[in-house]
Write an enzyme that holds these catalytic residues in place. Sequence first.
Site, PDB file in Angstrom:
ATOM      1  N   GLU A 113     -10.675  31.326 -29.735  1.00 53.00           N
ATOM      2  CA  GLU A 113     -11.090  31.788 -28.407  1.00 53.00           C
ATOM      3  C   GLU A 113     -11.682  33.196 -28.475  1.00 53.00           C
ATOM      4  O   GLU A 113     -12.660  33.511 -27.806  1.00 53.00           O
ATOM      5  CB  GLU A 113      -9.894  31.754 -27.456  1.00 53.00           C
ATOM      6  CG  GLU A 113      -9.466  30.321 -27.127  1.00 53.00           C
ATOM      7  CD  GLU A 113      -8.298  30.262 -26.170  1.00 53.00           C
ATOM      8  OE1 GLU A 113      -8.455  29.700 -25.071  1.00 53.00           O
ATOM      9  OE2 GLU A 113      -7.221  30.779 -26.517  1.00 53.00           O
ATOM     10  N   GLU A 133      -3.940  23.268 -28.856  1.00 53.24           N
ATOM     11  CA  GLU A 133      -2.903  23.441 -27.839  1.00 53.24           C
ATOM     12  C   GLU A 133      -2.449  22.124 -27.208  1.00 53.24           C
ATOM     13  O   GLU A 133      -1.279  21.967 -26.853  1.00 53.24           O
ATOM     14  CB  GLU A 133      -3.395  24.396 -26.738  1.00 53.24           C
ATOM     15  CG  GLU A 133      -3.494  25.853 -27.167  1.00 53.24           C
ATOM     16  CD  GLU A 133      -4.829  26.183 -27.822  1.00 53.24           C
ATOM     17  OE1 GLU A 133      -5.118  27.378 -28.001  1.00 53.24           O
ATOM     18  OE2 GLU A 133      -5.594  25.244 -28.151  1.00 53.24           O
TER      19      GLU A 133
END
Length: 259
Positions: A113, A133
């Site tokens: 990210e 995730e």
Amino acid sequence: MTSYDGFRLARENDRGVATITLDVPDKLNRVAWRRARSSRASSASSAATTPCVSSSCAARETRPSRRAATSACSCSATPRRSPRLHVNVGAPERCPKPVIAQLHGYCFGVGLELALACDFRVASDDVQLALPELTLGMIPGSAGASRLVKLIGASRAKDVVMRGRRISAAEAQAWGLLCEVVPRDALGAAVASLADELAARPALALRTAKRVIGQAQDAPLSVAMELEGLAYGLLRGTHDFAEGVSAFVEKRKPRYEDR
């Protein structure tokens, strides 16, 4: 060199380059929940705007420890705290100077990210990218899914996020996630070369280009064209533009004013 909690900042004023390096070698540069939501991460990225170019060595791996995973799943991760993650991880995107992510090995979760918020991503051919995730019953929390949609489209973003699968260097480059892939032993030189190239460019034009392109991503084409035209007109009246044209005609190296 300035050390922070989990990373360090080094400036090379003679080159006009600053380097932010994730520095948790015993944990493969894991980014913990505490560091990801720390305002110091944002502050360090902002500090890198002093030189002309900031070169960010993004996470080689971000794997939650058992303690961090437990904390993330507990009531301590309240809705009031979680939304700040994307603000701090997005600091490279807000930085007015070009930011380069240097990637090798595993680049998972917050590490990816952070890299997605950078302007350029240069990786070694052994890199693997992932947002895993969902395999833990969660989704990316620092705008990873949102930036993927902008960069590679909704279909491929779903393939990455909903399957939690690893993306190879070759596939990531074909999708446009990586601008350059090189052998591991050539990675440092490739990033240094790109940083030096950008540092030699007119800083005002670089800042303007980054801002216009960033705004154009979310604007209708008519608005984006208007913004680009206005920026073009403003730059035509600058010293750097006159100097660039003169240097080209006179076949010499330009001496840009705004560094």
